[in-house]
Design an enzyme around this catalytic site. Structure first.
Site, PDB file in Angstrom:
ATOM      1  N   CYS A 160      99.223  30.438  31.997  1.00 18.82           N
ATOM      2  CA  CYS A 160      99.664  29.332  32.856  1.00 18.82           C
ATOM      3  C   CYS A 160      99.160  27.973  32.381  1.00 18.82           C
ATOM      4  O   CYS A 160      99.862  26.970  32.496  1.00 18.82           O
ATOM      5  CB  CYS A 160      99.270  29.578  34.303  1.00 18.82           C
ATOM      6  N   ASP A 332     105.067  24.693  39.186  1.00 16.48           N
ATOM      7  CA  ASP A 332     104.244  25.904  39.178  1.00 16.48           C
ATOM      8  C   ASP A 332     104.698  26.838  38.054  1.00 16.48           C
ATOM      9  O   ASP A 332     105.836  27.305  38.061  1.00 16.48           O
ATOM     10  CB  ASP A 332     104.384  26.594  40.538  1.00 16.48           C
ATOM     11  N   HIS A 334     103.778  29.881  37.484  1.00 17.51           N
ATOM     12  CA  HIS A 334     103.534  31.293  37.790  1.00 17.51           C
ATOM     13  C   HIS A 334     104.802  32.036  38.191  1.00 17.51           C
ATOM     14  O   HIS A 334     104.872  32.681  39.243  1.00 17.51           O
ATOM     15  CB  HIS A 334     102.472  31.417  38.883  1.00 17.51           C
TER      16      HIS A 334
END
Length: 432
Positions: A160, A332, A334
């Site tokens: 990430c 994000d 993820h």
């Protein structure tokens, strides 16, 4: 397992199931910003007269941010719980249902490049170092042992921070090559050419394969190990130096937030500043951002030179690109999606292009941000440099970044600078 751990895990599950899109709160009258662009929120919220969707918070519960920082007993436990902050049915291809935000802001937000976990890419060889498993989370070790037996074919659970760094770099290159006012739907060929630089293929100059390779050789990071902001900055610097045709210099300060003009000009160009990406790895507190830095951190996103902030706890790095009041808007990483086939001479399909953008807003209160972060600025020329320095010197509150004409000599062990009190801490990846 103590009560705090159970409470945090329960909260994380609730956040995953109940994930409302943020509303343009009536009590926040400030404009919303996206990388130096201001958008007034006093325009009519819905020209069609439709009502905005109600918040999905559970009755009687306070607002839960999509990525609240957790206090877990181990990195293994945290990695096992690292689910995407966006449920699978709310990925980037879905348009925002909110009619409260200025359309121009949503268009700008959607035009920012968004890199996420990918799967089924060419394998990244495993390290032969016998100590490597000790540096990996439990979930990554298990997947490596039973699924990715011949190498890593996905970066889920460990990539990430690399993806956040790719997002920051890609948006800096977008400003240079597509223009700050570029929006989706135009310059498709140029957009695809830019994305080809980041393809999940060893031949692409900014691929995750290249990040991992340099991280292993120069930063002590094993394949499959979580990168910190400092290692990510060093990778961006090295890979940019190798990729000459991007015409982008990189100035990195991984040992603090002091910028020395003599050093900067050596990199940016002694005879005139050429486009240069400034990367500063900082730590603005212990467990959270110290309040004295709040205003300076908010101001950073409002600078026209800003290309965002990458950072977060292990397995939870985010890429912040917007701000309104005390809230920071972020992309994000993820989410795991299939890797896109790499062909630098072909145009990506609309479906593949959609996976690099999202109109879905997410935000985090500044008090919930982790203090370890990588701050990026793009300085295009001498006028940009002068304007950036002026803005930094007029910041309200405690400044985060200091500019000096010359690099200062190292101070002796027993000598202490007067201004060292309450100074921004240098970022060390191992401190996380």
């Amino acid at each position: 397992m103590n009560t705090v751990d159970i409470g945090q895990k329960y909260k994380r599950i609730v956040e995953y199931l109940w994930d409302p899109e943020p509303k343009n709160d009536d009590d926040i009258i400030e404009p919303v910003w996206c990388l130096g662009k201001e958008y007034k929120t006093s325009i009519p919220r819905d020209s069609e007269g439709a009502e905005a969707p109600e918040s999905c918070n559970m009755p009687g519960m306070p607002f839960l941010s999509p990525m609240n920082q957790m206090s877990l007993s181990s990195r293994d436990t945290q990695a096992a719980l690292s689910k995407p902050a966006t449920p699978p049915h709310q990925l980037g291809i879905q348009r925002s249902k909110s009619r409260e935000w200025p359309t121009s802001f949503l268009d700008d937000f959607e035009s920012k490049f968004w890199f996420t976990y990918r799967s089924n890419f060419p394998a990244i060889p495993k390290s032969r170092d016998p100590d490597t498993p000790l540096a990996l989370t439990l979930s990554v070790r298990l997947r490596s042992q039973f699924l990715d037996t011949h190498g890593f074919t996905a970066d889920t659970g460990w990539g990430c921070m690399i993806r956040s760094g790719q997002s920051l770099l890609a948006n800096a290159l977008s400003i240079l090559n597509l223009g700050r006012d570029w929006r989706r739907g135009s310059k498709i060929k140029e957009e695809c050419e830019l994305l080809s630089l980041f393809a999940d293929n060893p031949q692409a100059p900014f691929s995750i394969h290249r990040f991992v390779d340099y991280g292993a050789s120069a930063c002590g990071k094993h394949p499959g190990e979580w990168f910190g902001p400092s290692a990510t900055a060093r990778c961006i610097e090295a890979l940019s130096n190798e990729c000459k045709h991007t015409d982008l210099n990189v100035y990195v300060m991984s040992d603090g937030s002091d910028v020395h003009e003599d050093q900067f000009r050596q990199i940016a160009g002694p005879d005139g500043i050429r486009p240069t990406l400034i990367l500063l790895g900082v730590r603005l507190g212990i467990e959270s951002v110290t309040p004295v830095y709040w205003e300076a951190l908010r101001a950073i996103i409002r600078y026209p030179q800003s290309v965002g902030i990458a950072g977060g706890r292990p397995s939870s790095s985010l890429y912040f690109i917007g701000v309104q009041g005390p809230y920071f808007f972020y992309l994000d990483p993820h989410h795991t999606r299939p890797a896109v086939s790499w062909n630098p001479d072909s145009t990506l399909s609309p479906e593949n292009l959609d996976t690099y953008h999202t109109r879905r807003l997410r935000r985090l209160h500044i008090r919930e941000m982790d203090p370890s972060m990588l701050i990026g600025f793009l300085i295009k020329d001498d006028d940009d440099w002068k304007d950036w320095k002026r803005r930094l010197r007029s910041v309200t509150g405690n400044p985060i970044i200091h500019i000096f004409d010359l690099e200062r000599p190292n101070f002796g062990r027993h000598l202490e600078r007067e201004e060292a009190v309450d100074e921004v801490e240098a970022l060390d990846d191992d401190s996380n």
